[in-house]
Write a protein that holds these residues in place. Structure first.
Motif, mmCIF file in Angstrom:
data_model
loop_
_atom_site.group_PDB
_atom_site.id
_atom_site.type_symbol
_atom_site.label_atom_id
_atom_site.label_comp_id
_atom_site.label_asym_id
_atom_site.label_seq_id
_atom_site.Cartn_x
_atom_site.Cartn_y
_atom_site.Cartn_z
ATOM 1 N N LEU A 24 -4.025 13.393 -6.690
ATOM 2 C CA LEU A 24 -4.372 12.014 -7.000
ATOM 3 C C LEU A 24 -4.374 11.209 -5.707
ATOM 4 C CD1 LEU A 24 -1.220 10.888 -6.998
ATOM 5 C CD2 LEU A 24 -1.300 11.618 -9.362
ATOM 6 N N ALA A 25 -4.855 9.985 -5.789
ATOM 7 C CA ALA A 25 -4.899 9.129 -4.601
ATOM 8 C C ALA A 25 -4.137 7.837 -4.887
ATOM 9 C CB ALA A 25 -6.349 8.839 -4.224
ATOM 10 N N PRO A 26 -2.839 7.820 -4.562
ATOM 11 C CA PRO A 26 -2.063 6.586 -4.800
ATOM 12 C C PRO A 26 -2.519 5.486 -3.850
ATOM 13 C CG PRO A 26 -0.641 8.494 -4.364
ATOM 14 C CD PRO A 26 -2.012 8.866 -3.957
ATOM 15 N N TYR A 27 -2.431 4.235 -4.307
ATOM 16 C CA TYR A 27 -2.835 3.168 -3.380
ATOM 17 C C TYR A 27 -1.909 1.950 -3.378
ATOM 18 C CZ TYR A 27 -4.927 0.681 -7.355
ATOM 19 O OH TYR A 27 -5.117 0.016 -8.538
ATOM 20 N N ILE A 28 -1.165 1.708 -4.457
ATOM 21 C CA ILE A 28 -0.331 0.484 -4.448
ATOM 22 C C ILE A 28 0.983 0.689 -5.204
ATOM 23 C CG2 ILE A 28 -1.270 -0.530 -6.578
ATOM 24 C CD1 ILE A 28 -1.148 -3.277 -5.291
ATOM 25 N N ASN A 29 2.038 0.077 -4.669
ATOM 26 C CA ASN A 29 3.267 -0.143 -5.445
ATOM 27 C C ASN A 29 3.276 -1.633 -5.744
ATOM 28 O OD1 ASN A 29 4.619 2.100 -3.157
ATOM 29 N ND2 ASN A 29 4.487 2.549 -5.335
ATOM 30 N N THR A 30 3.175 -1.967 -7.014
ATOM 31 C CA THR A 30 2.961 -3.374 -7.359
ATOM 32 C C THR A 30 4.230 -4.216 -7.209
ATOM 33 O OG1 THR A 30 3.327 -2.800 -9.661
ATOM 34 C CG2 THR A 30 1.042 -3.019 -8.949
ATOM 35 N N ASN A 31 4.000 -5.493 -7.031
ATOM 36 C CA ASN A 31 5.071 -6.483 -6.971
ATOM 37 C C ASN A 31 5.139 -7.255 -8.278
ATOM 38 O OD1 ASN A 31 5.775 -6.033 -4.300
ATOM 39 N ND2 ASN A 31 4.295 -7.530 -3.527
ATOM 40 N N ALA A 32 6.326 -7.705 -8.603
ATOM 41 C CA ALA A 32 6.455 -8.716 -9.661
ATOM 42 C C ALA A 32 6.391 -10.061 -8.948
ATOM 43 C CB ALA A 32 7.777 -8.560 -10.377
ATOM 44 N N ASP A 90 9.380 8.401 3.336
ATOM 45 C CA ASP A 90 8.067 7.947 3.792
ATOM 46 C C ASP A 90 7.378 9.087 4.546
ATOM 47 O OD1 ASP A 90 5.847 6.642 4.565
ATOM 48 O OD2 ASP A 90 6.863 4.983 5.577
ATOM 49 N N GLY A 91 6.302 9.605 3.970
ATOM 50 C CA GLY A 91 5.627 10.771 4.556
ATOM 51 C C GLY A 91 4.519 10.430 5.540
ATOM 52 N N LYS A 92 4.045 9.196 5.491
ATOM 53 C CA LYS A 92 2.934 8.757 6.361
ATOM 54 C C LYS A 92 1.817 9.805 6.355
ATOM 55 C CE LYS A 92 5.515 5.745 9.488
ATOM 56 N NZ LYS A 92 6.815 5.729 8.836
ATOM 57 N N ILE A 93 1.246 10.036 5.205
ATOM 58 C CA ILE A 93 0.301 11.145 5.046
ATOM 59 C C ILE A 93 -1.154 10.692 5.241
ATOM 60 C CG2 ILE A 93 -0.366 13.039 3.502
ATOM 61 C CD1 ILE A 93 2.311 12.239 1.925
ATOM 62 N N TYR A 94 -1.498 9.627 4.569
ATOM 63 C CA TYR A 94 -2.894 9.165 4.636
ATOM 64 C C TYR A 94 -2.937 7.737 5.199
ATOM 65 C CZ TYR A 94 -3.650 13.212 1.687
ATOM 66 O OH TYR A 94 -3.682 14.495 1.219
ATOM 67 N N PRO A 95 -4.120 7.297 5.648
ATOM 68 C CA PRO A 95 -4.189 5.972 6.292
ATOM 69 C C PRO A 95 -3.956 4.822 5.304
ATOM 70 C CG PRO A 95 -6.381 6.941 6.090
ATOM 71 C CD PRO A 95 -5.406 8.002 5.677
ATOM 72 N N LEU A 96 -3.050 3.941 5.690
ATOM 73 C CA LEU A 96 -2.784 2.757 4.863
ATOM 74 C C LEU A 96 -3.411 1.515 5.482
ATOM 75 C CD1 LEU A 96 1.025 3.247 3.998
ATOM 76 C CD2 LEU A 96 -0.961 3.990 2.698
ATOM 77 N N ILE A 97 -3.971 1.679 6.665
ATOM 78 C CA ILE A 97 -4.439 0.499 7.431
ATOM 79 C C ILE A 97 -5.892 0.153 7.152
ATOM 80 C CG2 ILE A 97 -2.815 0.622 9.365
ATOM 81 C CD1 ILE A 97 -5.217 2.271 10.753
ATOM 82 N N GLY A 98 -6.549 0.912 6.344
ATOM 83 C CA GLY A 98 -7.967 0.650 6.105
ATOM 84 C C GLY A 98 -8.821 1.597 6.914
ATOM 85 N N GLN A 99 -10.102 1.432 6.744
ATOM 86 C CA GLN A 99 -10.996 2.407 7.375
ATOM 87 C C GLN A 99 -11.323 2.045 8.814
ATOM 88 O OE1 GLN A 99 -14.164 2.565 4.448
ATOM 89 N NE2 GLN A 99 -13.456 4.605 3.899
ATOM 90 N N ARG A 115 0.841 -1.205 0.000
ATOM 91 C CA ARG A 115 0.000 0.000 0.000
ATOM 92 C C ARG A 115 0.874 1.252 0.000
ATOM 93 N NH1 ARG A 115 -2.416 -2.172 5.430
ATOM 94 N NH2 ARG A 115 -2.563 -4.317 4.707
ATOM 95 N N THR A 116 0.360 2.290 -0.623
ATOM 96 C CA THR A 116 1.092 3.556 -0.620
ATOM 97 C C THR A 116 0.128 4.739 -0.654
ATOM 98 O OG1 THR A 116 2.855 4.827 -1.666
ATOM 99 C CG2 THR A 116 1.346 3.719 -3.142
ATOM 100 N N ASP A 117 0.624 5.862 -0.205
ATOM 101 C CA ASP A 117 -0.144 7.106 -0.294
ATOM 102 C C ASP A 117 0.722 8.174 -0.967
ATOM 103 O OD1 ASP A 117 1.691 7.291 1.709
ATOM 104 O OD2 ASP A 117 0.350 8.183 3.193
ATOM 105 N N GLN A 118 1.803 7.729 -1.642
ATOM 106 C CA GLN A 118 2.726 8.689 -2.264
ATOM 107 C C GLN A 118 2.959 8.375 -3.743
ATOM 108 O OE1 GLN A 118 5.283 8.652 1.731
ATOM 109 N NE2 GLN A 118 6.303 9.747 0.072
ATOM 110 N N ILE A 119 3.528 9.378 -4.394
ATOM 111 C CA ILE A 119 3.762 9.246 -5.835
ATOM 112 C C ILE A 119 5.027 8.426 -6.100
ATOM 113 C CG2 ILE A 119 4.106 10.538 -7.989
ATOM 114 C CD1 ILE A 119 2.780 12.957 -6.270
#
Lengths: 321, 545
Positions: free
Chosen positions: B509-517, B354-363, B340-344
């Motif tokens: 924008l609202a980033p949400y994931i850095n994908t894995n291979a 790591d800015g820890k700006i928005y919640p990554l843990i869910g609602q 999960r991510t909240d950054q560009i």
């Protein structure tokens, strides 16, 4: 006969024009510009315009279509791919023999299945064999070729390792480390089987119905009354007459089989026309899609023309009509 | 009647016989090569790919799997070490003797080419071979996508035999990173100008060269006979070049590739995302068969700053970032699909903080309260049009977002398109959408390629915009411009802070994931290596047992 031939050829030309125009129009209705994809993901407007010019997409649709037809008729060229700039003629002629292998091999196997099962079902209606064959028919008609293909691959290739999981070998010279008739047949066995099940189901039903209908004809009764052996009655009187419709349908279905080939080729990784068509549609690569359409249309027209002429030759009533 | 039955049985037997005969003819199928077992060096690496390369011509190839083969076969002025993780993202000189001399106020770069490199035909590599690559990319007849990366090149020339001098119109410290792209690999100076691209055998100066390419079917890569890891200049580069040959098979489905790897009929290739859970359970994670590696990719929801809903509505954009349930959205990418991510900027990108700006843990109650507070009075009619794509995980994510935004008083109308059509529509300025689902991967590992390319409003044009948020703030455009002119640590620091600043104070924008291979290899693969920069398996460093 000549008049009939001319009429059929004219219709074939009209059909060809209609199909190519529709393909062109569909492509231009879809809001996707191949030039944007070719130019790269962050290309400037100027760069996109350059690419449009390079690909000939800066012209109105009718000009592009005119150029396509001119190129096709004068140079016998289908042009070049937007995405890879490869010669479409080369792409089509590389892929066509693979699809032909699949379709004609498939036809052989589906007739191999359909004819005996259909006849036996007709000769022994409501028997165990008839009911079992109807179950097979139901599965064949209901199941999608992708599903059948995946199930076959899992059991025959992965679990029991009887056939390869996917891939293709040329019948003559090997380009991928394998080749020759044995490797070719080995790689085509499952695709043929998948293809055969898809179509055999329909044919079993049709052959069964035709044979049952013919068995009740007066001339069959007469032949039996004359004391002709049952095998001769079946072979000479029943099969010969009931297969006429099957041959007609086969002629049309071989053309239609191209649609089934798309799924079969995808599942088994066969680099035939079906896979080429799918990839070109995904890439919005009009010249390749158009090339497949032109080739497919041409094949179907030629095949149907051949069947019609054959029929006109054997049945004068068709000529008169 | 009996004869009729016999005929049927005979025909059925013939059919079954043919099928069986085909089955017995299986010996030619690629089986594990016993002689390669336990050998760390040598052997043939078998790679499956679902679709073919677009080109193998360095001036034209742009697919990621085409770059995989080019990174294996080409020699570049600048490149990245064949190492995993952060070490693999640090730029180093490859054919260049070191980092270039930068003069003229940062606008002129002078590269010195190390002597000793040779093409696979034996001819020596000189500065002229790199000049030829730039010249060919800029040739209008080639219509190369590389030309977009050379817009700021004023002139280029060779100085003597081994020096290449490139002068830019403006200062651009990301220029070096751009030079690491395969577009600018050494090519024979006499390589013809062919718009359809050159074919195999392709002369190249990397550890391998492409000997054969049967389009749509296969490719074969073999060692460059003039690459010798025991001697300089090759030794210090440390490019392992373990296997003798690499064989590509094209056109298998992901399902077929997975089965082929399990049966050791091929060594690696793309697998279905849905297979990740099964494979990790069966083979363990990063224990020799199934690997997870981070890509320099992020996925996000572009919030259209040109739309009536989001224009000048920073609070609502921030509210969206608080409201979206990132764990739930990430789950739609499948098991081990990404972090999960909240950054560009992705965590592997130089400069990331790591800015820890928005919640990554869910609602939860707290995040809901924050989202509600920001959305209160800013929903402007409470309707949003979401452009989603039809392929997985597009539809599922659209539904999660629809539910999440409903909680803050926005009714989302989902419109689905194929990925290409969606991208093209969203890239056209004025398209009536509020939210779009997008992803971005690095062409080269520099923060410029994320921050400026995606968010610099001065680059917005009529069509083909990648700034899908249409974020255009003069002060931030200036900040991005300033960061782009910096170099070294100052540049990375600046970009790291800017990433946090933009997301915290503007949230375009609202980033949400850095994908894995998710990578699955056969039992005959001895060692595995992933290139974080290219986001693909590094074939130069993979070895067979």
């Amino acid at each position: 006969m000549l008049q009939y031939l001319v009429r059929r050829l004219l219709w074939a030309a009209v059909l060809f024009l209609a199909v190519t125009v529709v393909t062109y129009v569909i492509f231009f209705i879809i809001p996707a510009n191949p030039a944007q994809q070719a130019a790269g993901k962050a290309a400037t407007t100027e760069k996109i315009e350059q690419v449009e010019k390079f690909l000939g997409l800066d012209q109105p649709v009718y000009v592009q279509y005119y150029r396509f037809m001119k190129r096709l008729i004068v140079d016998q060229s289908l042009g070049r791919s937007f995405a890879t700039r490869q010669d479409v003629n080369d792409i089509i002629f590389d892929a066509a023999p693979i699809t032909a292998s699949l379709v004609f091999g498939g036809v052989f196997f589906w007739m191999l299945l359909a004819v005996p099962i259909g006849i036996l079902s007709a000769l022994r209606p409501r028997s165990l064999l008839d009911r079992a064959s109807m179950t097979f028919v139901l599965i064949g008609i209901s199941a999608h070729p992708v599903w059948i293909g995946l199930i076959f691959v899992y059991f025959f290739s992965f679990k029991w390792q009887i056939t390869p999981i996917s891939g293709y070998c040329d019948i003559v010279n090997g380009s991928t480390g394998c080749g020759g008739p044995i490797d070719w047949a080995y790689h085509m066995a499952l695709p043929w089987a998948t293809f055969a099940i898809l179509f055999a189901a329909t044919y079993v039903r049709m052959i069964r119905a035709n044979v049952m209908e013919t068995l009740n004809e007066d001339y069959v009764r007469t032949a039996r009354a004359k004391g002709a052996p049952e095998s001769q009655v079946i072979r000479s009187h029943v099969l010969r007459n009931s297969m006429l419709a099957v041959v007609t349908m086969l002629g049309m279905d071989i053309g239609l089989a191209l649609g089934g080939a798309v799924f079969t080729e995808t599942v088994y990784g066969l680099p035939g026309l079906g896979r080429v068509a799918i990839e070109s549609i995904n890439n919005f690569d009009l010249p390749i899609t158009q090339g497949v359409v032109v080739f497919g249309t041409f094949s179907i027209i030629v095949f149907n023309l051949f069947v019609d002429l054959f029929y006109a030759w054997i049945d004068p009533r068709i000529r008169l009509a | 009647m009996k004869r009729q039955l016999w005929l049927t049985v005979a025909m059925a037997t013939v059919g079954a016989g043919l099928l069986l005969a085909a089955g017995f003819a299986s010996s030619a199928e690629s089986s594990p090569q016993a002689d390669q077992k336990n050998a760390a060096r040598g052997g043939t690496l078998r790679v499956d790919q679902t679709s073919d390369f677009d080109y193998i011509d360095t001036s034209l190839a742009y697919f990621s799997h085409s770059w995989q083969i080019l990174n294996t076969t080409q020699l570049k002025l600048m490149s990245f070490p064949d190492k995993e993780g952060a070490a693999g993202s640090r730029m180093r000189a490859e054919a260049a003797a070191g980092f270039p001399r930068v003069t003229n106020g940062g606008k002129t770069y002078t590269f010195t080419v190390k002597p000793g490199f040779r093409f696979s035909d034996g001819s020596p590599v000189t500065a002229d071979n790199f000049r030829a690559a730039i010249s060919r990319a800029l040739n209008p007849k080639m219509q190369s996508p590389a030309s977009s990366f050379l817009d700021d090149v004023a002139r280029y020339r060779t100085v003597g035999r081994m020096q290449l001098e490139i002068t830019l119109k403006v200062v651009a410290p990301d220029f070096l990173a751009r030079m690491s792209m395969p577009f600018f690999s050494a090519i024979p100076a006499n390589r013809p100008i062919v718009p359809e691209g050159v074919d195999a055998p392709l002369v190249s100066a990397g550890p391998y060269f492409i000997r054969e390419w049967v389009k749509g079917r296969s490719a074969k890569i073999v060692r460059n006979p003039f690459w010798n890891n025991a001697k300089e200049p090759f030794k210090s580069l440390g490019r392992p070049a373990n296997v003798n040959e690499i064989e590509y098979t094209t056109g298998n489905t992901q399902d077929a590739i997975k089965l082929r790897i399990e049966r050791n009929q091929t060594d690696l290739g793309a697998i279905p995302p849905a297979a990740a859970a099964e494979l990790s359970q069966k083979f363990g994670l990063n224990k020799g068969r199934f690997f997870i590696r981070k890509n320099l990719v992020f996925w996000y929801l572009a919030l259209n700053n040109d739309s009536a809903l989001f224009k000048g509505n920073t609070k609502l954009r921030q509210a969206v970032n608080f409201a979206i349930d990132r764990p739930q959205i990430v789950r739609q990418h499948g098991f081990l699909g990404g972090g999960r991510t909240d950054q560009i900027l992705p965590p592997g990108m130089p400069g990331f903080k790591d800015g820890k700006i928005y919640p990554l843990i869910g609602q939860n109650a707290t995040t809901k309260k924050q989202a509600d507070a920001l959305a209160q009075g800013n929903t402007r009619g409470g309707k949003a049009v979401f452009y989603a794509f039809t392929s997985a995980p597009g539809p599922a994510i659209a539904q999660v977002v629809q539910f999440n935004l409903k909680q803050i008083g926005i009714d989302v109308e989902i419109k689905q398109f194929t990925r290409t059509v969606q991208h093209e529509k969203v890239g056209t300025r004025g398209e009536p959408f509020d939210i779009s689902h997008s992803g971005w991967g690095a062409d080269y590992p520099d923060p410029y390629n994320f921050i400026n390319v995606l968010l610099d409003g001065s680059r917005i044009q009529a069509t083909n915009n990648v700034n899908e948020s249409y974020f255009n703030d003069k002060s931030y455009n200036a900040k991005m411009e300033k960061a782009a002119r910096l170099s070294g640590d100052a540049r990375l620091q600046n970009y790291g802070n800017l990433d946090i600043d933009i997301m915290k104070n503007q949230a375009p924008l609202a980033p949400y994931i850095n994908t894995n291979a998710r990578v699955f290899v056969s039992e005959s693969v001895g060692c595995y290596n992933f290139s974080p920069v290219n986001g693909t398996t590094n074939l130069v460093a993979v070895c067979k047992k």
